[in-house]
Scaffold this motif. Sequence first.
Motif, PDB file in Angstrom:
ATOM      1  N   ARG A  31       0.864  -1.185   0.000  1.00  0.00           N
ATOM      2  CA  ARG A  31       0.000   0.000   0.000  1.00  0.00           C
ATOM      3  C   ARG A  31       0.894   1.226   0.000  1.00  0.00           C
ATOM      4  O   ARG A  31       2.005   1.213   0.553  1.00  0.00           O
ATOM      5  N   PRO A  32       0.459   2.311  -0.629  1.00  0.00           N
ATOM      6  CA  PRO A  32       1.273   3.530  -0.679  1.00  0.00           C
ATOM      7  C   PRO A  32       1.470   4.136   0.705  1.00  0.00           C
ATOM      8  O   PRO A  32       0.732   3.835   1.648  1.00  0.00           O
ATOM      9  N   CYS A  33       2.464   4.989   0.811  1.00  0.00           N
ATOM     10  CA  CYS A  33       2.736   5.685   2.072  1.00  0.00           C
ATOM     11  C   CYS A  33       1.557   6.560   2.474  1.00  0.00           C
ATOM     12  O   CYS A  33       0.957   7.241   1.628  1.00  0.00           O
ATOM     13  N   GLY A  34       1.247   6.561   3.754  1.00  0.00           N
ATOM     14  CA  GLY A  34       0.281   7.511   4.284  1.00  0.00           C
ATOM     15  C   GLY A  34       0.924   8.888   4.401  1.00  0.00           C
ATOM     16  O   GLY A  34       2.126   9.047   4.181  1.00  0.00           O
ATOM     17  N   PRO A  35       0.138   9.903   4.770  1.00  0.00           N
ATOM     18  CA  PRO A  35       0.654  11.280   4.802  1.00  0.00           C
ATOM     19  C   PRO A  35       1.882  11.484   5.680  1.00  0.00           C
ATOM     20  O   PRO A  35       2.745  12.298   5.359  1.00  0.00           O
ATOM     21  N   VAL A  36       1.982  10.753   6.792  1.00  0.00           N
ATOM     22  CA  VAL A  36       3.117  10.972   7.687  1.00  0.00           C
ATOM     23  C   VAL A  36       3.988   9.724   7.819  1.00  0.00           C
ATOM     24  O   VAL A  36       4.748   9.589   8.769  1.00  0.00           O
ATOM     25  N   ILE A 110       9.290  17.564  10.485  1.00  0.00           N
ATOM     26  CA  ILE A 110       9.187  16.386   9.621  1.00  0.00           C
ATOM     27  C   ILE A 110       7.721  16.033   9.385  1.00  0.00           C
ATOM     28  O   ILE A 110       7.314  15.734   8.251  1.00  0.00           O
ATOM     29  N   ASN A 111       6.911  16.069  10.431  1.00  0.00           N
ATOM     30  CA  ASN A 111       5.486  15.789  10.285  1.00  0.00           C
ATOM     31  C   ASN A 111       4.795  16.797   9.383  1.00  0.00           C
ATOM     32  O   ASN A 111       3.843  16.456   8.669  1.00  0.00           O
ATOM     33  N   GLU A 112       5.261  18.040   9.396  1.00  0.00           N
ATOM     34  CA  GLU A 112       4.682  19.068   8.534  1.00  0.00           C
ATOM     35  C   GLU A 112       5.114  18.891   7.085  1.00  0.00           C
ATOM     36  O   GLU A 112       4.336  19.131   6.154  1.00  0.00           O
ATOM     37  N   MET A 113       6.357  18.446   6.886  1.00  0.00           N
ATOM     38  CA  MET A 113       6.915  18.367   5.533  1.00  0.00           C
ATOM     39  C   MET A 113       6.566  17.060   4.814  1.00  0.00           C
ATOM     40  O   MET A 113       6.487  17.022   3.587  1.00  0.00           O
TER      41      MET A 113
END
Length: 301
Positions: A31-36, A110-113
């Motif tokens: 499965r693709p990466c989630g947002p974070v 990192i969570n924002e980017m």
Amino acid sequence: MFKNARLFRLDTPFGLDAAELEERLAERRFRPCGPVETATLGWAAPLGEETAALVHAVSGCFLICARKQERLLPSAAVAEMLDERIAEVEAGEARDVGRAERRRLREQLINEMLPRAFTRSRRTQLYIDTESRWLIVDAASEKQAEEVVSLLRETLESLPAKLPAPAKAPADIMTAWLLEGTAPDDFVSGDACELRDADDKASVVRCSGQDLSSDEILNHIRAGKHAVKLALEWDERLSFTLADDLSLKRLRVGDALLEELDDSELEPAMRLDAEFAILALQMRQLIARLDAVFGLISNEG
């Protein structure tokens, strides 16, 4: 279809059929990466995304494919943004930012980017030869191979796969082949090798496009260097560079074996199926020859 081959010996017979293996792999489907998320790893269709099956079975071999997706977040970009954020805090609040707060600000950045970061995917094909009990991974590095084997081990909950530990040192044998011309008739040296000093790991000579029987090459060996990589052609069927850990790079099936495929108009999936059938059969026979030459005893450590 395989450019590399890293070998893992299965200590016990592989106990699953194609349908059972398919069911197990489906539990860890890619499965693709989630947002974070920084990376995800799972199983994908080996014959391409337009197909659904996670296992492709041919002549006792199960072809499978691991897919890894990573978010690209350069450390330099994070460091630059972090410096700017720290400067804002220190200027606005007239105080220094401590180590713990710096760490917290970095994690926050990192969570924002991450949600805006580009992604990159890499597919690694591998197959299980249930007849000869070998696992072959198309990985250029040991780290990549181990990552995929670990995923398979986790998916199956048990996988007694070990790297070969040859009874005879491959570097010694390949060195003798060059120096003494003692290679078996079905192994023909190519025009590339890597020579390394056993006592000085930094002393390396890499040769490409050279006559390996020349005095220039042999003098390096006479001075104490060993062949740790050697380009070979086996029985006009496979060509590759063999390393002293018994991994194969620049793997290529002989032209004669692929002539019929070149003359036919096969669909891409059918061509991959035919190429894999040829490769798997030749690799099974090559590994048997490597076993005869080096003694591929599985490592008990």
